[in-house]
Design an enzyme around this catalytic site. Structure first.
Site, PDB file in Angstrom:
ATOM      1  N   ILE A 182       0.861  -1.175   0.000  1.00 57.78           N
ATOM      2  CA  ILE A 182       0.000   0.000   0.000  1.00 57.78           C
ATOM      3  C   ILE A 182       0.902   1.231   0.000  1.00 57.78           C
ATOM      4  O   ILE A 182       1.596   1.494   0.982  1.00 57.78           O
ATOM      5  CB  ILE A 182      -0.939   0.021   1.216  1.00 57.78           C
ATOM      6  CG1 ILE A 182      -1.814  -1.235   1.227  1.00 57.78           C
ATOM      7  CG2 ILE A 182      -1.809   1.270   1.214  1.00 57.78           C
ATOM      8  CD1 ILE A 182      -2.703  -1.341   2.451  1.00 57.78           C
ATOM      9  N   ASP A 183       0.906   1.953  -1.092  1.00 57.15           N
ATOM     10  CA  ASP A 183       1.800   3.090  -1.272  1.00 57.15           C
ATOM     11  C   ASP A 183       0.989   4.375  -1.287  1.00 57.15           C
ATOM     12  O   ASP A 183       0.233   4.627  -2.236  1.00 57.15           O
ATOM     13  CB  ASP A 183       2.590   2.928  -2.575  1.00 57.15           C
ATOM     14  CG  ASP A 183       3.591   4.048  -2.785  1.00 57.15           C
ATOM     15  OD1 ASP A 183       3.803   4.832  -1.849  1.00 57.15           O
ATOM     16  OD2 ASP A 183       4.146   4.141  -3.900  1.00 57.15           O
ATOM     17  N   SER A 184       1.157   5.188  -0.232  1.00 52.12           N
ATOM     18  CA  SER A 184       0.405   6.446  -0.162  1.00 52.12           C
ATOM     19  C   SER A 184       0.825   7.419  -1.253  1.00 52.12           C
ATOM     20  O   SER A 184       0.092   8.346  -1.582  1.00 52.12           O
ATOM     21  CB  SER A 184       0.610   7.094   1.209  1.00 52.12           C
ATOM     22  OG  SER A 184       1.989   7.348   1.439  1.00 52.12           O
TER      23      SER A 184
END
Length: 306
Positions: A182-184
């Site tokens: 999960i890459d903001s």
């Protein structure tokens, strides 16, 4: 044998400051250099106290613990008990770790150095044994530097693994599971449909479609009208996408049947997503094979809908 207490004190002062600094770095606490210098000065006073009438007190475990507690109090202060104990225990851990590292180097190189009660015994000359002082003055900073970077690496890995999730992807009736990050920072969306884009490695499709068909669809934006596997072509689209090292400003997108993301105790399922195919590996060490758009885990989970 000659002991030069001033040299021993200076060495202890430097080592104590480095230990306190490493404790602050590991705990990510703000550096108050004045307090840390005062704490290191107080810690180094043990060199003189060992030659005082109360020297026998410092052989007692309770006195050593009390002395360490005062060092930590001077360096970081007291906000609450948990905050203080965390600093104290980490100070002990850092001291044991660096001390163990020095012992390992000593054993490995067979250097002639004696460390008794925290003091270095000097055998000859004003600066003592050349080998011994070289070992301490160079060996300890090396251990400190190595420990600092190892802690940073562990912290980075911990943050990264906290964001790793299981992802089930269903496309053309085939379902497979992979690991996703999960890459903001991933805010890629299709400008036409406004669907979030999840980047996946193209090789994940190899077990279900021929490698030739997958490679063809990866370069779909270069030869959209040429042949290819129909089940993939009917799902393909072109997404504007530009990164460093990529010559083409586009990436091939696929419309999946659905994806399901498992985050801790929750599940997020959606069809409102596009899969951007990437030829290169996304993680050098193979920890994850896709990059999850953060919007995909901000909705209502299927557990809550059930």
């Amino acid at each position: 044998m000659t002991l030069y207490i001033d040299v021993i004190w200076l060495l202890n002062l430097c080592i104590d400051y480095l230990l306190i600094a490493l404790t602050a770095l590991v705990l990510k606490r703000q550096f108050h250099h004045i307090r840390m210098i005062l704490a290191a000065l107080f810690a180094s006073l043990i060199v003189f106290l060992m030659f005082s009438p109360i020297a026998s007190l410092f052989n007692e475990p309770w006195m050593k613990f009390l002395y360490s507690a005062v060092i930590v109090f001077i360096a970081f202060g007291y906000r609450r008990l948990q905050y203080f104990l965390q600093g104290l225990l980490m100070f002990y851990f850092v001291a044991f770790m660096t001390g163990g590292g020095l012992f390992a180097l000593h054993y490995f190189w067979h250097t002639e150095i004696d460390v008794l009660d925290g003091m270095v015994q000097v055998n000859s000359g004003y600066f003592g044994s050349g080998i011994s002082w070289l070992f301490v003055l160079i060996g300890f900073p090396l251990i400190w530097y190595f420990s600092k970077h190892r802690f940073e690496t562990i912290e980075m890995k911990r943050v990264q693994y906290d964001q790793i999730v299981d992802v089930d992807i269903t496309i053309a009736g085939y379902t497979f599971r992979t690991k996703g990050l999960i890459d903001s920072g991933n805010q890629l969306t299709d400008p036409l449909t406004k669907k979030p884009v999840m980047i996946i490695e193209a090789k994940l499709l190899y077990p279900f479609f021929s490698e030739q068909s997958v490679n063809h669809i990866v370069h779909f934006h270069e030869h959209a009208h040429e042949g290819g596997e129909q089940s993939l072509l009917e799902r393909a689209c072109i997404i504007p996408y530009r990164v460093i090292g990529q010559s083409q400003p586009f990436i091939t997108g696929l419309r999946p049947d659905k994806i399901k993301i498992f985050l801790q105790e929750e599940q997020f399922e959606t069809t409102n997503v596009l899969l951007g195919l990437q030829e290169k590996e996304l993680s050098p060490d193979g920890v994850f094979n896709c990059i999850v758009h953060p919007k995909l885990v901000l909705g209502v989970s299927t557990d809550k809908l059930a």
